[in-house]
Scaffold this motif. Structure first.
Motif, PDB file in Angstrom:
ATOM      1  N   TYR A 141       0.831  -1.203   0.000  1.00  0.00           N
ATOM      2  CA  TYR A 141       0.000   0.000   0.000  1.00  0.00           C
ATOM      3  C   TYR A 141       0.868   1.257   0.000  1.00  0.00           C
ATOM      4  N   LEU A 145       1.158   4.079  -2.930  1.00  0.00           N
ATOM      5  CA  LEU A 145       0.963   5.495  -2.605  1.00  0.00           C
ATOM      6  C   LEU A 145       2.139   6.309  -3.139  1.00  0.00           C
ATOM      7  N   PHE A 149       1.930   9.138  -6.125  1.00  0.00           N
ATOM      8  CA  PHE A 149       2.303  10.528  -5.848  1.00  0.00           C
ATOM      9  C   PHE A 149       3.819  10.646  -5.756  1.00  0.00           C
ATOM     10  N   TYR A 152       5.493  13.716  -3.930  1.00  0.00           N
ATOM     11  CA  TYR A 152       5.148  14.089  -2.565  1.00  0.00           C
ATOM     12  C   TYR A 152       6.144  13.456  -1.583  1.00  0.00           C
ATOM     13  N   LEU A 154       5.385  12.714   1.527  1.00  0.00           N
ATOM     14  CA  LEU A 154       4.671  11.826   2.446  1.00  0.00           C
ATOM     15  C   LEU A 154       4.769  10.358   2.036  1.00  0.00           C
TER      16      LEU A 154
ATOM     17  N   VAL B 308      -7.059  14.644  -5.351  1.00  0.00           N
ATOM     18  CA  VAL B 308      -6.229  15.327  -4.357  1.00  0.00           C
ATOM     19  C   VAL B 308      -6.010  16.771  -4.763  1.00  0.00           C
ATOM     20  N   ASN B 314      -4.089  19.883  -3.090  1.00  0.00           N
ATOM     21  CA  ASN B 314      -2.794  19.231  -3.267  1.00  0.00           C
ATOM     22  C   ASN B 314      -2.168  18.720  -1.977  1.00  0.00           C
ATOM     23  N   SER B 315      -2.964  18.654  -0.910  1.00  0.00           N
ATOM     24  CA  SER B 315      -2.397  18.164   0.349  1.00  0.00           C
ATOM     25  C   SER B 315      -2.725  16.676   0.506  1.00  0.00           C
ATOM     26  N   LEU B 316      -1.690  15.859   0.370  1.00  0.00           N
ATOM     27  CA  LEU B 316      -1.889  14.412   0.446  1.00  0.00           C
ATOM     28  C   LEU B 316      -2.287  13.988   1.851  1.00  0.00           C
ATOM     29  N   ILE B 317      -1.750  14.701   2.854  1.00  0.00           N
ATOM     30  CA  ILE B 317      -2.047  14.334   4.241  1.00  0.00           C
ATOM     31  C   ILE B 317      -3.539  14.461   4.508  1.00  0.00           C
ATOM     32  N   LEU B 320      -5.364  11.632   2.866  1.00  0.00           N
ATOM     33  CA  LEU B 320      -5.197  10.343   3.538  1.00  0.00           C
ATOM     34  C   LEU B 320      -5.932  10.308   4.876  1.00  0.00           C
ATOM     35  N   TYR B 323      -9.004   8.452   5.083  1.00  0.00           N
ATOM     36  CA  TYR B 323      -8.949   6.997   5.218  1.00  0.00           C
ATOM     37  C   TYR B 323      -8.435   6.556   6.586  1.00  0.00           C
TER      38      TYR B 323
END
Lengths: 520, 520
Positions: A141, A145, A149, A152, A154, B308, B314-317, B320, B323
């Motif tokens: 996973y 991710l 991305f 990014y 993260l 996103v 554009n903030s992946l945090i 996520l 989820y």
């Protein structure tokens, strides 16, 4: 003598296990006895690690294969050219699948190595291993991710964090294992420089999390660099092995680490891998691939009663006929997966020791086997007679071809060191040699043949393809006969003088005659 | 003597295997030698069936568990009451899941029985077995078709056809096996009335397809009758066993089939099941359940880059975080599955022989374990603080409770015949007895406790539930300590006179003292 060999074939598998058991046994007992007096608290339930490893293998094989699902479930537009869609897919999803497969198998190889050193477990080690498994199953996973991305931070951080924690848990397992020596491999248990082994193993294990730490730090500064570091992590052992080899060739001297180096953690191509675990992992992959198909069918292909009522005049047969090609595709694919497993099984029946290089080819073969659900999805997705249908069959052929080819490669690799790795029966000149060769080359040949057919014949359809897939098992049943006929023909052609002897005692001669030289 | 037992615990598993191997070996060799002269063509590659069975177990366990997916993937409306949706589900999908699980495990038990008689294989048998597997994996689909269209003849016909072909293939395997006696179990191989065994085994095997033939004939005349026949097929062995038992009680005499009846195909509750295969099947179920969760996450929870960009700046945090609960649910569920496996593993480490009754409880336990993906789906589906959320946690507790309870039931069953089925360590009064009891009752207790909490506290949330799930492993690590403390406390309360002895040599006393009587 012939009969002796005959019975050996049933036993050599068992023999091996027996030998493995017998030696540890006595040491373990004496060690436990000597240790028990000083360390009396809490370790009473030392256990064989056999089942823990089988469970880990099952988990890892499923996880490795699961990432094919996002690929297989991609919807293709009917009007689109398949080639273009596949190319678009290739750039992302298939690459992600292959990379995940590689990463999981690398983690699995590390796990094998670790538990070749630590041979017995207790509850604490079992729980630590489960924690390790939990994080490894999360790896795909985080990797997908990261792949979705790429720019990014993260994604990289999550992936690195996962890998680092896995590394730390493995280090804890090693430390815990070395603090109670009766958990260890007997060779290390008996050895006097345990401390050296401990340091060396920890070094190898900690290399990965440390590099991931760097990668995660660089992700804040310059992202491409952290990708390079991550790529190095996976290929590091191979690179260092190559460098060592080149250095040893350049200097000419033998660069040995220590007088009594362990056979583990060396990354030599001939480093032994636990044959049992290679089998278990392969079984898991074949099993999950075979059942991914039925999983799709069970979820998607039971028609809705209301739909049957409305659209099909309450005729269930008509409704099911719509799914007809899928059933055929299911049986065809199951037969293919089952037979590829069968070939693998036949091969490993005659393999006495699995090496790293064989493991590598096995991984490649399994990666292609894991691609079969995609082939299945493609072959029943397109309307009959379209160009896409032909291309779908071609892609299936390519996947099957490579899956079979890497199995063959495993055998060829084994043949190079046949005295150590193969049972006498299938060695060059052995009586099963030709038959094994025929078994292993059947699928590559069939796939190649089908591919050529699709190029020549324009009316080739997926139904014919699936019928062929279902027909191959009979080829396997006939194979022994075919091989014998082929050998007889060859003998007729090349040694016409011995013609008269040919008719009756064929079976006995196969083993003695160097007839295989002609074939190979 | 204490240390002797200490080392036995590592070995008893191996010992068993060794014993199993040693006896077959010599016979096999002598038999092969005697047979080889008369039958010289084609059977040169007799193989151990070990890996074939492992692969079959993997396939069957996955197939048995797969039917939970249509249940778990059912979409619930947010405004709907969960109880009602579950009730609606119960009538169809969950029932289908449980029935499929039962049917596959019955097929699996038949497969065990068959390959306890046929212990060695060759290529033909391997291919026949693969064909059998292919049809068994198709059974769940035909069954769910039958369940979705109960009033159609076609569903019944397809299901019956599947079962009949499976029965015929098994009969072919038996005939083929008996035609080459060196494939057979040694007890039968040595016996003089092989013909009797052959007839008896064929009778048992052919009963099922013959009844299915009747069921499919009756489906044209009166459909309910064919359902009754099919139900009888599954429960037939239990019914006939019950009748036999009642008859023997009524008449008073001992109703023996033959002077030397085989221990297989008797359907006695104490008929031995291959312990190795029960373990392999259970491992498969636990592994696939643990990974079904990550499969969902990998497919559904990687956010789309365009989404996103649009919705989350554009903030992946942020993307996520949406989820978040799913990750927690994943880790919680994985921990639960992993630990239930761990308990199962600990139990079977001490079990020396698996009986049919234990196998039955194991099946029930596994059926509930297979329900865990549903629990997982429910617990992260509903918004926080809703009534549904509480009910989802309660359903999860019920599933976990029964999964744990049936494991406990297995142990209790084993305790009734502890001399045959259990290692001395965990027998009544053995030093691991209390600890084993604590291990086995931890999950039922935790689940029961959580259930009570959800009734009392209104602010209980799924996050707390998942945190608890992740916390349980530490309870396992502490368990040995907790058990010892509990024993000390009980001893303090009930035997205050022996108070002074208590402080130091606790460990040694545990095994000798009948302190367990007080606990149990």
């Amino acid at each position: 003598m012939g009969e002796n060999e005959e019975s050996q074939i049933i036993e050599h598998h068992d023999d091996e296990e027996m030998e493995k058991m017998r030696t540890p046994r006595n040491h373990a007992r004496s060690f436990l006895e000597s240790v028990a007096s000083s360390e009396s608290v809490g370790y009473s339930s030392t256990q064989s690690s056999h089942r823990l490893l089988a469970y880990s293998d099952a988990l890892l094989s499923i996880i490795a294969t699961v990432m094919i699902l996002p690929v297989a479930h991609t919807k293709f537009q009917d009007n689109e050219e398949l080639k273009q869609s596949i190319q678009a897919l290739l750039t992302t999803k298939i690459a992600v699948y292959l990379m995940t497969f590689l990463i999981v198998t690398v983690a699995w190889a590390a796990h094998i190595r670790l538990f070749q050193v630590i041979e017995r477990i207790d509850d604490t080690l079992a729980l630590l291993n489960l924690a390790c498994m939990m994080l490894i199953t999360f790896l795909p996973y985080t990797f997908s991710l990261m792949a979705t991305f790429p720019s990014y931070t993260l994604g990289i951080l999550l992936f690195c964090a996962c890998v680092m924690v896995i590394g730390l848990i493995q280090a804890m397992i090693v430390l815990y294992g070395f603090s109670r020596p009766f958990f260890l491999n007997d060779q290390i248990q008996m050895s006097e420089n345990q401390a050296y082994y401990k340091r060396r193993i920890l070094e190898v294990i900690m290399r990965v999390p440390i590099m991931c730490l760097f990668a995660s730090i660089f992700s804040f500064i310059f992202i491409p660099l952290s990708y390079i570091i991550l790529a190095v992590v996976i290929f590091l052992p191979y690179i260092s092995q190559c460098l060592k080899w080149i250095r040893s060739k350049a200097i000419g001297g033998q660069v040995e680490d220590s007088p009594d180096s362990v056979p583990f953690y060396t990354y030599h191509p001939s480093e032994p891998l636990s044959k049992e675990r290679v089998e278990a992992f392969s079984d898991g992959v074949y099993a999950i691939v075979a059942t991914l198909l039925i999983l799709d069918i069970c979820e998607g292909n039971v028609p809705d009663p209301s739909v049957v009522k409305k659209e099909f005049d309450n005729s269930l047969i008509d409704a099911l006929q719509e799914y007809g090609p899928e059933y055929l595709a299911y049986f065809g694919s199951f037969a293919t997966v089952g037979l590829l497993w069968f070939v693998h099984h036949s091969l490993f029946l005659h393999v006495t020791k699995a090496t790293r290089l064989m493991g590598l080819f096995n991984t490649f073969s399994l990666a292609f086997v894991g691609g079969l659900p995609l082939a299945y999805q493609l072959t029943h997705e397109f309307p009959r007679g379209s160009r896409n249908e032909l291309e779908a069959v071609q892609i299936s052929c390519v996947i099957i071809f490579f899956a079979g080819l890497f199995q063959l490669a495993m055998w060829v690799t084994a043949l190079f060191t046949e005295r150590e790795t193969l049972h006498p029966y299938v060695r060059y000149g052995g009586r099963e040699h030709t038959f094994m060769l025929a078994k292993l080359s059947l699928y590559p040949c069939v796939a190649l043949g089908t591919f050529v057919f699709t190029c020549v014949l324009s009316r080739f359809s997926t139904s014919i393809f699936h019928m062929m897939e279902i027909g191959v098992p009979f080829a396997f049943l006939l194979l022994r006969l075919l091989v014998r006929v082929a050998l007889a023909v060859i003998r007729l052609l090349f040694c016409p003088a011995r013609n008269d002897l040919d008719s009756v005692p064929v079976e006995e001669e196969d083993s003695q005659l160097p007839i295989n030289d002609i074939v190979a």
